[in-house]
Design an enzyme around this catalytic site. Structure first.
Site, PDB file in Angstrom:
ATOM      1  N   LYS A 168       9.218  15.116   6.847  1.00 55.64           N
ATOM      2  CA  LYS A 168       9.806  13.788   6.729  1.00 55.64           C
ATOM      3  C   LYS A 168       9.819  13.463   5.239  1.00 55.64           C
ATOM      4  O   LYS A 168       8.797  13.135   4.640  1.00 55.64           O
ATOM      5  CB  LYS A 168       8.985  12.776   7.528  1.00 55.64           C
ATOM      6  N   GLU A 250      -3.145  13.520   0.416  1.00 56.73           N
ATOM      7  CA  GLU A 250      -3.070  13.575  -1.049  1.00 56.73           C
ATOM      8  C   GLU A 250      -2.571  12.204  -1.483  1.00 56.73           C
ATOM      9  O   GLU A 250      -1.400  11.875  -1.268  1.00 56.73           O
ATOM     10  CB  GLU A 250      -2.091  14.667  -1.506  1.00 56.73           C
ATOM     11  N   CYS A 284       1.053  11.307  -9.282  1.00 58.38           N
ATOM     12  CA  CYS A 284      -0.274  11.034  -8.738  1.00 58.38           C
ATOM     13  C   CYS A 284      -1.306  11.459  -9.772  1.00 58.38           C
ATOM     14  O   CYS A 284      -2.221  10.736 -10.098  1.00 58.38           O
ATOM     15  CB  CYS A 284      -0.464  11.775  -7.431  1.00 58.38           C
ATOM     16  N   GLU A 383      -3.508   1.493  -9.557  1.00 56.25           N
ATOM     17  CA  GLU A 383      -2.743   2.665  -9.987  1.00 56.25           C
ATOM     18  C   GLU A 383      -1.425   2.162 -10.579  1.00 56.25           C
ATOM     19  O   GLU A 383      -0.723   1.372  -9.951  1.00 56.25           O
ATOM     20  CB  GLU A 383      -2.449   3.572  -8.789  1.00 56.25           C
TER      21      GLU A 383
HETATM   22  P1  NAP Z   1       4.216   5.911   0.405  1.00 52.93           P
HETATM   23  O1  NAP Z   1       4.844   4.608   0.478  1.00 52.93           O
HETATM   24  O2  NAP Z   1       2.855   6.076   0.958  1.00 52.93           O
HETATM   25  O3  NAP Z   1       5.234   6.934   1.105  1.00 52.93           O
HETATM   26  C1  NAP Z   1       4.969   8.306   1.232  1.00 52.93           C
HETATM   27  C2  NAP Z   1       5.660   8.825   2.478  1.00 52.93           C
HETATM   28  O4  NAP Z   1       5.111   8.203   3.629  1.00 52.93           O
HETATM   29  C3  NAP Z   1       7.159   8.545   2.520  1.00 52.93           C
HETATM   30  O5  NAP Z   1       7.833   9.612   3.133  1.00 52.93           O
HETATM   31  C4  NAP Z   1       7.207   7.305   3.381  1.00 52.93           C
HETATM   32  O6  NAP Z   1       8.457   7.091   3.998  1.00 52.93           O
HETATM   33  C5  NAP Z   1       6.145   7.634   4.406  1.00 52.93           C
HETATM   34  N1  NAP Z   1       5.639   6.478   5.139  1.00 52.93           N
HETATM   35  C6  NAP Z   1       5.666   5.169   4.756  1.00 52.93           C
HETATM   36  N2  NAP Z   1       5.118   4.401   5.729  1.00 52.93           N
HETATM   37  C7  NAP Z   1       4.742   5.239   6.734  1.00 52.93           C
HETATM   38  C8  NAP Z   1       4.120   5.054   7.998  1.00 52.93           C
HETATM   39  N3  NAP Z   1       3.773   3.853   8.443  1.00 52.93           N
HETATM   40  N4  NAP Z   1       3.876   6.126   8.765  1.00 52.93           N
HETATM   41  C9  NAP Z   1       4.207   7.372   8.323  1.00 52.93           C
HETATM   42  N5  NAP Z   1       4.819   7.614   7.162  1.00 52.93           N
HETATM   43  C10 NAP Z   1       5.070   6.561   6.354  1.00 52.93           C
HETATM   44  O7  NAP Z   1       4.123   6.448  -1.080  1.00 52.93           O
HETATM   45  P2  NAP Z   1       5.170   6.183  -2.248  1.00 52.93           P
HETATM   46  O8  NAP Z   1       4.951   4.807  -2.726  1.00 52.93           O
HETATM   47  O9  NAP Z   1       6.512   6.549  -1.817  1.00 52.93           O
HETATM   48  O10 NAP Z   1       4.668   7.287  -3.302  1.00 52.93           O
HETATM   49  C11 NAP Z   1       3.813   7.028  -4.355  1.00 52.93           C
HETATM   50  C12 NAP Z   1       2.360   7.285  -4.008  1.00 52.93           C
HETATM   51  O11 NAP Z   1       2.148   8.647  -3.679  1.00 52.93           O
HETATM   52  C13 NAP Z   1       1.448   7.022  -5.168  1.00 52.93           C
HETATM   53  O12 NAP Z   1       0.307   6.316  -4.763  1.00 52.93           O
HETATM   54  C14 NAP Z   1       1.063   8.414  -5.652  1.00 52.93           C
HETATM   55  O13 NAP Z   1      -0.133   8.463  -6.383  1.00 52.93           O
HETATM   56  C15 NAP Z   1       1.015   9.150  -4.384  1.00 52.93           C
HETATM   57  N6  NAP Z   1       1.139  10.596  -4.619  1.00 52.93           N
HETATM   58  C16 NAP Z   1       0.055  11.388  -4.417  1.00 52.93           C
HETATM   59  C17 NAP Z   1       0.121  12.747  -4.655  1.00 52.93           C
HETATM   60  C18 NAP Z   1      -1.063  13.649  -4.463  1.00 52.93           C
HETATM   61  O14 NAP Z   1      -0.854  14.842  -4.312  1.00 52.93           O
HETATM   62  N7  NAP Z   1      -2.291  13.152  -4.455  1.00 52.93           N
HETATM   63  C19 NAP Z   1       1.313  13.307  -5.084  1.00 52.93           C
HETATM   64  C20 NAP Z   1       2.405  12.466  -5.287  1.00 52.93           C
HETATM   65  C21 NAP Z   1       2.298  11.113  -5.031  1.00 52.93           C
HETATM   66  P3  NAP Z   1       9.515   6.054   3.356  1.00 52.93           P
HETATM   67  O15 NAP Z   1       9.996   6.653   2.106  1.00 52.93           O
HETATM   68  O16 NAP Z   1      10.568   5.996   4.386  1.00 52.93           O
HETATM   69  O17 NAP Z   1       8.779   4.760   3.155  1.00 52.93           O
END
Ligand code: NAP
Ligand code: MG
Length: 481
Positions: A168, A250, A284, A383
């Site tokens: 996804k 992650e 991240c 963050e």
């Molecule tokens: P996010 O909002 O958590 O979204 C990540 C993924 O989860 C997207 O595909 C999103 O879909 C999906 N999602 C959202 N709500 C969901 C739910 N209720 N159930 C299941 N899936 C759901 O993260 P983001 O804001 O896009 O990305 C930034 C974050 O990712 C930052 O905090 C960053 O630090 C973290 N990150 C961590 C790593 C690591 O390896 N540690 C790497 C990269 C990024 P939608 O797009 O449709 O909302």
């Protein structure tokens, strides 16, 4: 979407638009997935699993290697798609494709090199075996900052171990993912006599609320690999917990970088730039809090400032651009509020802190450096997912390490010194899943990668990642002699 080996629409018949963050222009439309689409993807992945789990480990590795060849043939097209949907520069997009390939090749090589063990037992004629078997249908939920590499960290070990997978992608970055998955699905082995079964890799596009939730709740998805925010990560555990699913997370980070008085200042300043402003700071693993020893503070900050003031901000497909736009308008607004909060508490914004002029169509923001930020300001406590870096002066290394650890996160951390005692103290005390000495690296495929504290659970990359895609079975063999 990609389900059962075919590009299909959603059963809902609905679609949504994917737009370019540099221009706001439409790039393409994709299906708006529903729980019913997820259901079909799970059925396809289950069917494929029956065949893939029986395919020899060697052939699985060969198929993955062949997938890499197919991706290489289309690398330029994929990088272009990534730049237009994500916003990153073409240089960064090409690097991401390269990193994806490096990771997939790592697992292609590892597929046939997994081992179990033989265990002598107390009873006469009996012995134990520890064997590892694939789990079944896995789901990979991926964010928009590195859509391809973060898909690869899930697809590589999942397929190598004999599982099948449903990806996804983030709603705003489905295009490069779809194209790449389609190529992986075409992979062959045994000189073309064998092929990846249709449904071994599926992509369901749509929102987290619909598609993501359906994957979390589906009883036959046995394994969830989630990369994204800590907030959604918590929710993933809440839903997957009662269903006893295998989960890795992650999540976010707030990496400290500590520059000691004996550091190689030019090298450290260059890497602080790469570590914070690459991918427009949407990482991240990013340098999110910088600590510089008082003896080299002015020199270091002067060098970093000079690098930042020269950085060309512009659309990703413009060759002159060194930093693209933020991916989302919302993201820029959040960053503006975080910087404003620091300013209002007395911080000095010594570089950037504003939108660049003449780039009104996209979500652009200047590379920003903040000095004298108060410890209770948002740029420190939260963050910051963009090109903003608070820098602090320190005199005592132990105090710097203490401040470095004063965060809910624990993803990466670095120390810059040639003093072995200082380096060793930092390696031991920094609370992070990845610690670098005189280096910053964003996930070597060879090493396990992951977070402690609120930064996550489990590890991706390295042979260690395979452990999260297998079940361990203890076998007792008796009565056979
Ligand atoms: P996010 O909002 O958590 O979204 C990540 C993924 O989860 C997207 O595909 C999103 O879909 C999906 N999602 C959202 N709500 C969901 C739910 N209720 N159930 C299941 N899936 C759901 O993260 P983001 O804001 O896009 O990305 C930034 C974050 O990712 C930052 O905090 C960053 O630090 C973290 N990150 C961590 C790593 C690591 O390896 N540690 C790497 C990269 C990024 P939608 O797009 O449709 O909302
Ligand atoms: Mg989100």
């Amino acid at each position: 979407m990609l389900i059962g080996g075919s590009r299909v629409g959603s059963v809902s018949g609905r679609t949504y638009e994917v737009c370019n963050p540099a221009t706001g222009e439409l790039v393409d439309t994709v299906p708006l997935g529903t729980p019913e689409d997820v259901h079909q993807a799970v059925a396809a992945a289950e069917k494929a699993f029956a065949e893939w789990a029986e395919t020899s480990a060697e052939d699985r590795g060969i198929a993955l290697a062949n997938a890499c060849e197919l991706i290489k043939e289309h690398a330029a097209e994929i990088a272009q798609l990534l730049t237009s949907e994500q916003g990153k520069t073409l240089f960064e997009a090409n690097l991401e494709v390269h990193h994806l390939l490096h990771g997939l090749e790592f697992y292609a090589g590892l597929a046939s090199k997994q081992r179990g063990s033989y265990v002598p037992l107390p009873q006469k004629g009996a012995y134990g075996l520890v064997i590892r078997q694939p789990i079944g249908v896995c789901a990979g939920i991926v964010p928009w900052n590195f859509p391809l590499t973060l898909m690869g960290t899930k697809v590589g070990p999942a397929l190598a171990a004999g599982n099948t997978i449903i990806i996804k992608p983030a709603s705003t970055t489905p295009l490069a993912t779809l194209r790449t998955a389609e190529l992986i699905q075409q992979a062959v082995y045994a000189g073309g006599k064998g092929k990846l079964p249709p449904g071994a890799i599926n992509v369901v596009t749509g929102s987290g609320a619909e598609v993501g939730e359906a994957l979390l709740a589906h009883p036959r998805v046995r394994r969830i690999a989630f990369t994204g925010s800590t907030e959604v990560g918590r929710h993933v555990m809440e839903v997957a917990g009662p269903l006893i699913k295998r989960v890795t997370l992650e999540l976010g980070g707030s990496d400290p970088m500590i520059v000691c008085e004996d550091a190689d200042v030019p090298a450290a300043a260059r890497m602080a730039d790469a570590g914070r402003y690459f991918n427009c700071g949407q990482m991240c693993l990013g340098v999110k809090r910088l600590f510089v020893h008082a003896a080299v503070y002015d020199d270091f900050v002067g060098q970093l400032r000079a690098i930042l003031e020269k950085k060309v901000v512009g659309p990703g497909n413009d060759k002159a651009s060194r930093m693209g736009p933020l991916h989302l308008a919302y993201q820029r607004q959040e960053i503006e509020e975080q910087v404003e909060d620091a300013r209002s508490r007395g911080a000095h914004v010594t570089v950037g802190g504003a939108r660049p002029s003449g780039l009104d169509a996209g979500n652009f923001y200047l590379p920003t450096l903040i000095e004298d930020a108060r410890w209770d300001s948002r740029v420190v406590r939260e963050e910051v997912f963009g090109p903003v870096l608070p820098v602090f002066k320190f005199d005592d290394l132990d105090e710097a390490i203490q401040l470095a650890n004063d965060t809910e996160y624990g993803l990466g951390a670095s120390i810059w010194t040639r003093n072995l005692v200082a380096a060793n103290r930092a390696v031991e005390r920094l609370q992070a899943g990845n610690v670098w000495v005189n280096s910053l690296h964003y996930g070597y495929d060879e090493l396990p990668f992951g977070g402690v504290k609120a930064s996550g659970l489990g590890r991706e990359h390295g042979p260690e990642a395979l452990d999260y895609y297998v079940e361990t079975k203890a076998v007792v063999m008796a009565g056979l002699s």
